[in-house]
Design a protein around this motif. Structure first.
Motif, PDB file in Angstrom:
ATOM      1  N   MET A   1       0.842  -1.196   0.000  1.00 45.90           N
ATOM      2  CA  MET A   1       0.000   0.000   0.000  1.00 45.90           C
ATOM      3  C   MET A   1       0.876   1.245   0.000  1.00 45.90           C
ATOM      4  O   MET A   1       1.768   1.376   0.823  1.00 45.90           O
ATOM      5  N   LYS A   2       0.615   2.146  -0.942  1.00 44.88           N
ATOM      6  CA  LYS A   2       1.361   3.393  -1.007  1.00 44.88           C
ATOM      7  C   LYS A   2       0.533   4.503  -0.370  1.00 44.88           C
ATOM      8  O   LYS A   2      -0.638   4.679  -0.680  1.00 44.88           O
ATOM      9  N   PHE A   3       1.172   5.259   0.537  1.00 41.55           N
ATOM     10  CA  PHE A   3       0.485   6.321   1.259  1.00 41.55           C
ATOM     11  C   PHE A   3       0.383   7.596   0.415  1.00 41.55           C
ATOM     12  O   PHE A   3       1.314   7.954  -0.311  1.00 41.55           O
ATOM     13  N   ARG A   4      -0.750   8.273   0.553  1.00 40.20           N
ATOM     14  CA  ARG A   4      -0.839   9.624  -0.004  1.00 40.20           C
ATOM     15  C   ARG A   4      -0.054  10.556   0.905  1.00 40.20           C
ATOM     16  O   ARG A   4       0.209  10.238   2.061  1.00 40.20           O
ATOM     17  N   ARG A   5       0.300  11.740   0.382  1.00 37.71           N
ATOM     18  CA  ARG A   5       1.134  12.650   1.166  1.00 37.71           C
ATOM     19  C   ARG A   5       0.453  13.072   2.461  1.00 37.71           C
ATOM     20  O   ARG A   5       1.095  13.141   3.514  1.00 37.71           O
ATOM     21  N   SER A   6      -0.828  13.350   2.406  1.00 36.55           N
ATOM     22  CA  SER A   6      -1.552  13.750   3.612  1.00 36.55           C
ATOM     23  C   SER A   6      -1.500  12.646   4.664  1.00 36.55           C
ATOM     24  O   SER A   6      -1.351  12.913   5.865  1.00 36.55           O
ATOM     25  N   GLU A   7      -1.608  11.405   4.213  1.00 33.97           N
ATOM     26  CA  GLU A   7      -1.540  10.264   5.133  1.00 33.97           C
ATOM     27  C   GLU A   7      -0.134  10.129   5.716  1.00 33.97           C
ATOM     28  O   GLU A   7       0.029   9.829   6.909  1.00 33.97           O
ATOM     29  N   ARG A   8       0.886  10.349   4.871  1.00 34.16           N
ATOM     30  CA  ARG A   8       2.270  10.271   5.343  1.00 34.16           C
ATOM     31  C   ARG A   8       2.527  11.304   6.425  1.00 34.16           C
ATOM     32  O   ARG A   8       3.137  11.004   7.454  1.00 34.16           O
ATOM     33  N   LEU A   9       2.089  12.520   6.190  1.00 36.10           N
ATOM     34  CA  LEU A   9       2.332  13.597   7.146  1.00 36.10           C
ATOM     35  C   LEU A   9       1.706  13.292   8.506  1.00 36.10           C
ATOM     36  O   LEU A   9       2.315  13.525   9.549  1.00 36.10           O
ATOM     37  N   ILE A  10       0.478  12.790   8.481  1.00 35.67           N
ATOM     38  CA  ILE A  10      -0.210  12.469   9.737  1.00 35.67           C
ATOM     39  C   ILE A  10       0.491  11.329  10.463  1.00 35.67           C
ATOM     40  O   ILE A  10       0.788  11.415  11.662  1.00 35.67           O
ATOM     41  N   ASP A  11       0.784  10.270   9.744  1.00 40.70           N
ATOM     42  CA  ASP A  11       1.399   9.101  10.371  1.00 40.70           C
ATOM     43  C   ASP A  11       2.826   9.402  10.823  1.00 40.70           C
ATOM     44  O   ASP A  11       3.261   8.954  11.888  1.00 40.70           O
ATOM     45  N   MET A  12       3.555  10.171  10.030  1.00 40.59           N
ATOM     46  CA  MET A  12       4.927  10.515  10.372  1.00 40.59           C
ATOM     47  C   MET A  12       4.969  11.387  11.629  1.00 40.59           C
ATOM     48  O   MET A  12       5.815  11.208  12.518  1.00 40.59           O
ATOM     49  N   THR A  13       4.043  12.332  11.710  1.00 44.30           N
ATOM     50  CA  THR A  13       3.949  13.193  12.888  1.00 44.30           C
ATOM     51  C   THR A  13       3.679  12.363  14.138  1.00 44.30           C
ATOM     52  O   THR A  13       4.321  12.536  15.179  1.00 44.30           O
ATOM     53  N   ASN A  14       2.738  11.464  14.039  1.00 48.95           N
ATOM     54  CA  ASN A  14       2.400  10.596  15.169  1.00 48.95           C
ATOM     55  C   ASN A  14       3.600   9.740  15.569  1.00 48.95           C
ATOM     56  O   ASN A  14       3.893   9.574  16.762  1.00 48.95           O
ATOM     57  N   PHE A  15       4.315   9.218  14.581  1.00 47.29           N
ATOM     58  CA  PHE A  15       5.485   8.375  14.838  1.00 47.29           C
ATOM     59  C   PHE A  15       6.563   9.163  15.582  1.00 47.29           C
ATOM     60  O   PHE A  15       7.138   8.684  16.570  1.00 47.29           O
ATOM     61  N   LEU A  16       6.831  10.373  15.128  1.00 46.05           N
ATOM     62  CA  LEU A  16       7.874  11.197  15.742  1.00 46.05           C
ATOM     63  C   LEU A  16       7.514  11.586  17.176  1.00 46.05           C
ATOM     64  O   LEU A  16       8.364  11.547  18.075  1.00 46.05           O
ATOM     65  N   LEU A  17       6.249  11.939  17.408  1.00 53.09           N
ATOM     66  CA  LEU A  17       5.814  12.334  18.741  1.00 53.09           C
ATOM     67  C   LEU A  17       5.913  11.187  19.740  1.00 53.09           C
ATOM     68  O   LEU A  17       6.090  11.407  20.941  1.00 53.09           O
ATOM     69  N   HIS A  18       5.800   9.958  19.228  1.00 49.44           N
ATOM     70  CA  HIS A  18       5.882   8.789  20.108  1.00 49.44           C
ATOM     71  C   HIS A  18       7.305   8.237  20.227  1.00 49.44           C
ATOM     72  O   HIS A  18       7.516   7.240  20.927  1.00 49.44           O
ATOM     73  N   HIS A  19       8.247   8.875  19.558  1.00 47.07           N
ATOM     74  CA  HIS A  19       9.652   8.448  19.647  1.00 47.07           C
ATOM     75  C   HIS A  19      10.557   9.662  19.870  1.00 47.07           C
ATOM     76  O   HIS A  19      11.459   9.934  19.074  1.00 47.07           O
ATOM     77  N   PRO A  20      10.336  10.437  20.950  1.00 54.00           N
ATOM     78  CA  PRO A  20      11.152  11.629  21.191  1.00 54.00           C
ATOM     79  C   PRO A  20      12.622  11.283  21.442  1.00 54.00           C
ATOM     80  O   PRO A  20      12.944  10.222  21.974  1.00 54.00           O
ATOM     81  N   ARG A  21      13.494  12.168  20.988  1.00 58.46           N
ATOM     82  CA  ARG A  21      14.946  12.054  21.207  1.00 58.46           C
ATOM     83  C   ARG A  21      15.547  10.773  20.624  1.00 58.46           C
ATOM     84  O   ARG A  21      16.636  10.375  20.991  1.00 58.46           O
ATOM     85  N   GLN A  22      14.821  10.148  19.727  1.00 57.79           N
ATOM     86  CA  GLN A  22      15.329   8.926  19.086  1.00 57.79           C
ATOM     87  C   GLN A  22      15.659   9.230  17.637  1.00 57.79           C
ATOM     88  O   GLN A  22      14.835   9.757  16.898  1.00 57.79           O
ATOM     89  N   LEU A  23      16.880   8.912  17.224  1.00 59.18           N
ATOM     90  CA  LEU A  23      17.308   9.180  15.851  1.00 59.18           C
ATOM     91  C   LEU A  23      16.660   8.162  14.917  1.00 59.18           C
ATOM     92  O   LEU A  23      16.902   6.959  15.019  1.00 59.18           O
ATOM     93  N   ILE A  24      15.828   8.662  14.006  1.00 61.38           N
ATOM     94  CA  ILE A  24      15.111   7.809  13.062  1.00 61.38           C
ATOM     95  C   ILE A  24      15.739   7.955  11.677  1.00 61.38           C
ATOM     96  O   ILE A  24      15.668   9.024  11.069  1.00 61.38           O
ATOM     97  N   PRO A  25      16.364   6.904  11.154  1.00 64.07           N
ATOM     98  CA  PRO A  25      16.948   6.985   9.797  1.00 64.07           C
ATOM     99  C   PRO A  25      15.855   7.253   8.767  1.00 64.07           C
ATOM    100  O   PRO A  25      14.729   6.763   8.896  1.00 64.07           O
TER     101      PRO A  25
END
Length: 278
Positions: A1-25
């Motif tokens: 499944m390929k994400f639309r940009r709007s979906e990527r932005l939402i999911d990416m934001t959620n991912f980052l907020l749940h992984h603070p101070r963690q370097l994500i490649p």
């Protein structure tokens, strides 16, 4: 499944907020959304801009093969000052007065929204510090410690006043309470803290600082390092302050039992904490 940009932005934001101070490649996001790294970089630039404009946090980019992106908690100066002002108003309620001049703070420490906000503010103040563990003493400091640790993405270590069978072998020290001048004991499981750990000490209230000073002495037994100290409320009129370098959100200047008045003001948060506010 390929994400639309709007979906990527939402999911990416959620991912980052749940992984603070963690370097994500960037490859993690590229594979997650089946998108090119160039597209991921553009998305991250949008998220970074919104985060900083809204005082949510900031994104740090690390270049190179081992690089990536890292979310850091951030609080704007206006937002922090407004929150501290509201908290001061809440604390000055005469109904909080208890016999002996103590203040009832349990409802504040039990409010998830307040604890989360305090945790983010303290974490933001130590944004440039290398911290491995957040330490507090049972019991009232525990919610605050977890609030801070959540944004620092580190574990919490809880010091207790007695042994608990389920914690195994322990290290104990005696310390002098700064307020009562009584000799008390604090205990920490040997498995809780690794040698060389950089520790941020958190407490809900500090008068003379005897308890915090005891935790500092306990760190020496584990050959751990003190990374910082932060408290929600400090008493301004302490006879003999045992701790000097600390961060406080609120300063308690006076309690008048006869007039049923509580005087509080802004602590040293803006002079001691990280000063890179928007």
């Amino acid at each position: 499944m390929k994400f639309r940009r709007s979906e990527r932005l939402i999911d990416m934001t959620n991912f980052l907020l749940h992984h603070p101070r963690q370097l994500i490649p960037l490859t993690v996001f590229a594979e997650r959304y089946r998108s090119a790294k160039s597209s991921i970089s553009e998305d991250l630039a949008i998220i970074k801009e919104v985060f900083e404009e809204r005082g949510i946090g900031t994104l740090q980019t690390v270049a190179g093969a081992a690089g990536g992106v890292k979310y850091q908690a951030f609080v704007s100066k206006d937002e922090a000052r407004s929150f501290i002002s509201e908290l001061c108003e809440t604390i000055t309620d005469p109904a909080r007065l208890l016999p002996g001049g103590y203040l009832y703070l349990t409802d504040i420490l039990g409010d998830p929204m307040i604890v989360q906000k305090v945790g983010k503010m303290i974490a933001a103040a130590f944004i440039d510090k290398d911290i491995d563990v957040v330490m507090t003493i049972a019991t009232k400091g525990i919610p605050l410690a977890y609030g801070v640790a959540n944004y620092l993405n580190v574990p919490v270590v809880i010091v207790r006043n007695d042994n608990i069978v389920t914690e195994g072998s322990t290290v104990s020290i005696n310390y002098v309470s700064g307020s009562t001048k009584r000799i008390q004991t604090m205990v920490l499981s040997k498995r809780s803290l690794s040698e060389g750990s950089k520790v941020l000490i958190i407490d809900d209230f500090m008068k003379a600082g005897g308890t915090i000073n005891g935790m500092i002495n306990l760190l020496e037994e584990f050959q751990a390092q003190l990374a910082g100290i932060a408290v929600l409320v400090e008493a301004e009129k302490a006879e003999e302050r045992l701790v000097e370098d600390y961060l406080s959100l609120i300063k308690l200047s006076n309690v008048d039992l006869k007039q049923k008045q509580i005087s509080v003001s802004e602590g040293n948060y803006f002079s001691k904490g990280n000063t890179s506010y928007s």
